[in-house]
Design a protein around this motif. Structure first.
Motif, PDB file in Angstrom:
ATOM      1  N   THR A 179       0.820  -1.207   0.000  1.00 65.16           N
ATOM      2  CA  THR A 179       0.000   0.000   0.000  1.00 65.16           C
ATOM      3  C   THR A 179       0.862   1.269   0.000  1.00 65.16           C
TER       4      THR A 179
ATOM      5  N   MET B 229       1.447   3.652   1.928  1.00 70.82           N
ATOM      6  CA  MET B 229       0.728   4.872   2.304  1.00 70.82           C
ATOM      7  C   MET B 229       1.442   5.542   3.475  1.00 70.82           C
ATOM      8  N   PRO B 230       1.468   6.849   3.545  1.00 71.48           N
ATOM      9  CA  PRO B 230       0.728   7.822   2.752  1.00 71.48           C
ATOM     10  C   PRO B 230       1.465   8.300   1.497  1.00 71.48           C
ATOM     11  N   LYS B 231       2.633   7.774   1.217  1.00 69.72           N
ATOM     12  CA  LYS B 231       3.396   8.241   0.053  1.00 69.72           C
ATOM     13  C   LYS B 231       2.642   8.015  -1.254  1.00 69.72           C
ATOM     14  N   LYS B 232       2.027   6.853  -1.424  1.00 68.39           N
ATOM     15  CA  LYS B 232       1.337   6.516  -2.678  1.00 68.39           C
ATOM     16  C   LYS B 232      -0.168   6.693  -2.602  1.00 68.39           C
ATOM     17  N   GLY B 233      -0.646   7.310  -1.578  1.00 65.55           N
ATOM     18  CA  GLY B 233      -2.065   7.588  -1.438  1.00 65.55           C
ATOM     19  C   GLY B 233      -2.341   8.024  -0.019  1.00 65.55           C
ATOM     20  N   LYS B 234      -3.191   9.013   0.140  1.00 65.11           N
ATOM     21  CA  LYS B 234      -3.527   9.515   1.478  1.00 65.11           C
ATOM     22  C   LYS B 234      -4.639   8.695   2.120  1.00 65.11           C
ATOM     23  N   MET B 235      -5.445   8.054   1.278  1.00 68.29           N
ATOM     24  CA  MET B 235      -6.533   7.218   1.781  1.00 68.29           C
ATOM     25  C   MET B 235      -6.751   6.053   0.813  1.00 68.29           C
TER      26      MET B 235
ATOM     27  N   SER C 117      -0.806   3.903  10.461  1.00 69.63           N
ATOM     28  CA  SER C 117      -2.206   4.294  10.251  1.00 69.63           C
ATOM     29  C   SER C 117      -2.926   3.334   9.305  1.00 69.63           C
TER      30      SER C 117
ATOM     31  N   GLU D 225      -6.253   1.429  10.513  1.00 76.50           N
ATOM     32  CA  GLU D 225      -7.513   1.562   9.791  1.00 76.50           C
ATOM     33  C   GLU D 225      -8.038   0.205   9.324  1.00 76.50           C
TER      34      GLU D 225
ATOM     35  N   THR E  70      -2.757   0.712  -4.393  1.00 77.47           N
ATOM     36  CA  THR E  70      -2.384   2.132  -4.300  1.00 77.47           C
ATOM     37  C   THR E  70      -1.098   2.488  -5.039  1.00 77.47           C
TER      38      THR E  70
END
Length: 166
Positions: free
Chosen positions: A10, A12-18, A44, A48, A138
């Motif tokens: 995933t 994240m958050p580098k390749k997507g915030k959500m 996170s 989640e 992502t």
């Protein structure tokens, strides 16, 4: 019968915030378990995902934060007469990611080996073992589409599918 969401990489958050909407739609449905094959990047993501369903996960090669030290390198789960092994796929010997994942789990005699690392969706039967990489929802890299996997386990039968989206 168990329905499992399989994801990896995933970043994240580098390749997507959500999480992208197609993945959120699946998470909000009747998923019994989530398997994440590493490279979460941030705690996170872990926090989640575990709000949606029981979560199994392994540490990937980019998971360097302190929280990721609590994640194992390999997970072994028995579910409805199916033995599942999961690794990220970056450790061990072998030229390709599927080969490394297989060698790392070969002695476990798993029916299904889940792995990530390459971001390339992969499904192959090797003897009595299925090798499965869901790709990434992502970070598709050079793939045409983002992807994830769904497994349905019913007693000793497993059905696996990749799901793709733009």
């Amino acid at each position: 019968m168990k329905k499992i969401l399989i994801i990896s990489d995933t970043h994240m958050p580098k390749k997507g915030k959500m999480f992208p909407e197609p993945l959120l739609e699946v998470l909000k449905k009747n998923i019994d378990y989530i398997f994440h094959a590493g490279d979460w990047t941030a705690q996170s993501v872990y926090e989640e995902l575990k709000t949606y369903a029981p979560l199994f996960g392994v540490r990937g090669n980019v998971d360097k934060e302190n929280w990721s030290n609590t994640l194992p390198e390999k997970v072994l789960v028995d579910m409805e007469d199916i033995k599942i092994a999961m690794v990220h796929g970056h450790l061990g010997k072998g030229r390709s990611t599927p080969e490394r994942a297989y060698r790392e789990c070969e002695a476990d005699h798993a029916d299904l080996i889940i792995f990530g690392h390459s971001h390339i969706p992969f499904y192959e039967q090797k003897g009595s073992t299925i090798l499965f990489n869901p790709g990434s929802p992502t970070d598709k890299r050079r793939q045409k589409q983002f992807s994830y996997g769904i497994a349905v386990i019913d007693q000793s039968t497993i059905t696996l599918n990749h799901h793709y989206f733009s």
